[in-house]
Design an enzyme around this catalytic site. Structure first.
Site, PDB file in Angstrom:
ATOM      1  N   GLU A  26       1.018  -1.438   0.232  1.00 21.86           N
ATOM      2  CA  GLU A  26      -0.220  -0.322   0.249  1.00 21.86           C
ATOM      3  C   GLU A  26       0.881   1.491   0.293  1.00 21.86           C
ATOM      4  OE1 GLU A  26      -3.668   1.844   2.601  1.00 21.86           O
ATOM      5  OE2 GLU A  26      -2.156  -0.070   3.806  1.00 21.86           O
ATOM      6  N   LYS A  84     -10.113   2.199  -1.716  1.00 24.68           N
ATOM      7  CA  LYS A  84      -9.952   1.588   0.217  1.00 24.68           C
ATOM      8  C   LYS A  84     -11.309   2.249   0.294  1.00 24.68           C
ATOM      9  CE  LYS A  84      -7.719   1.799   4.019  1.00 24.68           C
ATOM     10  NZ  LYS A  84      -6.050   1.543   4.601  1.00 24.68           N
ATOM     11  N   CYS A 107      -5.205  -2.895   3.809  1.00 22.77           N
ATOM     12  CA  CYS A 107      -4.454  -2.814   4.830  1.00 22.77           C
ATOM     13  C   CYS A 107      -5.454  -3.070   6.389  1.00 22.77           C
ATOM     14  CB  CYS A 107      -4.038  -2.209   5.079  1.00 22.77           C
ATOM     15  SG  CYS A 107      -2.595  -1.418   7.072  1.00 22.77           S
TER      16      CYS A 107
END
Length: 272
Positions: free
Chosen positions: A49, A121, A158
Site C-alpha cells: 500500500e 479503499k 490494510c
C-alpha cells in the site's frame, strides 16, 4: 527471503519495503524491486500500500502527491509489467473530486501493461489514534476482482482486513486469492492482529491470502502468503525482501471439499 512452493498453479511474489515521500525514489524502487522479484518468474508481483508515496504525518495532506490513473506512477507499473512479463498490484494515491482528499487506490496491471483493475479503499483507518479520513476519500462499497491467468484475485487494503464482510464479498464474487497490500502501523499487539486477521480471512473463506506490507520504523512488515488451511507457505520477516509461493487450484478444491463452510452458510449479508 524465504520460499516454499505448492504443487502447480500461479506463482505470486509479495514484496516488502518502505516507501518515502520522494516519489521519484519510490518509482525507482518499484523498477528495482519488480526486476528482483521477476527473477523467480512470478505471474503476479504484489507491492505494498502507498508505494507511490508514504502517508503524510497526522494533520498533513497527501493531496499534492496524488496522481491520475494515467500518471507517472502507473506508467512505471505498466512498463515494468511488460518488461518482466508479470502482472503487478501496487498502492497509490489517486486524485478524486476533493483535491485535498484523494483515494487510497490499488492498481492491478496485467503482464501486457494494461490496467485490469482499480480498487479504492473502502475502510479508512480511523482507529488507534489516527484518522485516515482527514487525508483521504473512501471508495464505493463494491468488491473488485481481477483475473490473472486462470485465477481470480480480490483486492483489499490494510485496514480492510478488520472487516470480514469485504473478504466474503470478494470470495462470493469469485476470488480465489485475497491480495492485501498494506502499511500496517506498528504498535502494541498490532503485529499479532495482522497475522491473526490474515490467517482468519484465509481459513473462514477457504482461500489464499497474499499480503505485501511496508516495513521500517513505522510499519510492521511480516509480508506473507497463506493457504486455504491457514498455513503460511511463504513469508518475509521485518527486513526488505520478497517471498514467492504458488497457488494451486487443486489445493483450493481439496480444502473446500474437506471444509465446505462456504456451502454450509445460513446467513447471506448484502454489503451496504
Amino acid at each position: 527471503m524465504e520460499r516454499l512452493r505448492h504443487h502447480g498453479g500461479v506463482k505470486i511474489a509479495v514484496v516488502q519495503t518502505a516507501s518515502s515521500n520522494d516519489k521519484a525514489a519510490n518509482r525507482e524502487a518499484v523498477r528495482r524491486l519488480v526486476a528482483e522479484a521477476a527473477r523467480e518468474r512470478p505471474e503476479l508481483v504484489v507491492l505494498p500500500e502507498a508505494m507511490m508515496a508514504d502517508f503524510a504525518a497526522e494533520g498533513g495532506s497527501v493531496g499534492e502527491q496524488a496522481e491520475a490513473l494515467d500518471g507517472e506512477f502507473v506508467g512505471v507499473l505498466r512498463k515494468a509489467a511488460v518488461e518482466h512479463g508479470t502482472a503487478i498490484v501496487a498502492g497509490m494515491f489517486e486524485r478524486s473530486c476533493d483535491e485535498g482528499r484523494p483515494y487510497n487506490t490499488l492498481l492491478a496491471v496485467g503482464a501486457d501493461g494494461e490496467l485490469i483493475g482499480a480498487y479504492r479503499k473502502i475502510h479508512l483507518y480511523d482507529a488507534f489514534g489516527y484518522k485516515e479520513s482527514d487525508q483521504l476519500t473512501a471508495g464505493d462499497v463494491a468488491p473488485v476482482v481481477v483475473r490473472i491467468g486462470a485465477h481470480k484475485f480480490g483486492l483489499m487494503t490494510c485496514y480492510d482486513l478488520r472487516f470480514p464482510e469485504l473478504s466474503r464479498a470478494l470470495v462470493d464474487a469469485g476470488a480465489e486469492v485475497l491480495v492485501v497490500p498494506a502499511a500496517w502501523v506498528r504498535g502494541p499487539l498490532k503485529e499479532h492482529h495482522w497475522t491473526t486477521f490474515l490467517t482468519a480471512r484465509a481459513v473462514e473463506n477457504t482461500c489464499y491470502v497474499a499480503a505485501a506490507a511496508q516495513n521500517g520504523k513505522k510499519y510492521s512488515g511480516l509480508s506473507q502468503v497463506i493457504d486455504p488451511q491457514g498455513i503460511a507457505i511463504a513469508a518475509v520477516g521485518e527486513a526488505d525482501g520478497f517471498a514467492t509461493a504458488e497457488i494451486s487450484a487443486e489445493r483450493l478444491a481439496e480444502v473446500r471439499k474437506r471444509n465446505p463452510s462456504l456451502q454450509n452458510r445460513r446467513f447471506t449479508v448484502t454489503p451496504r
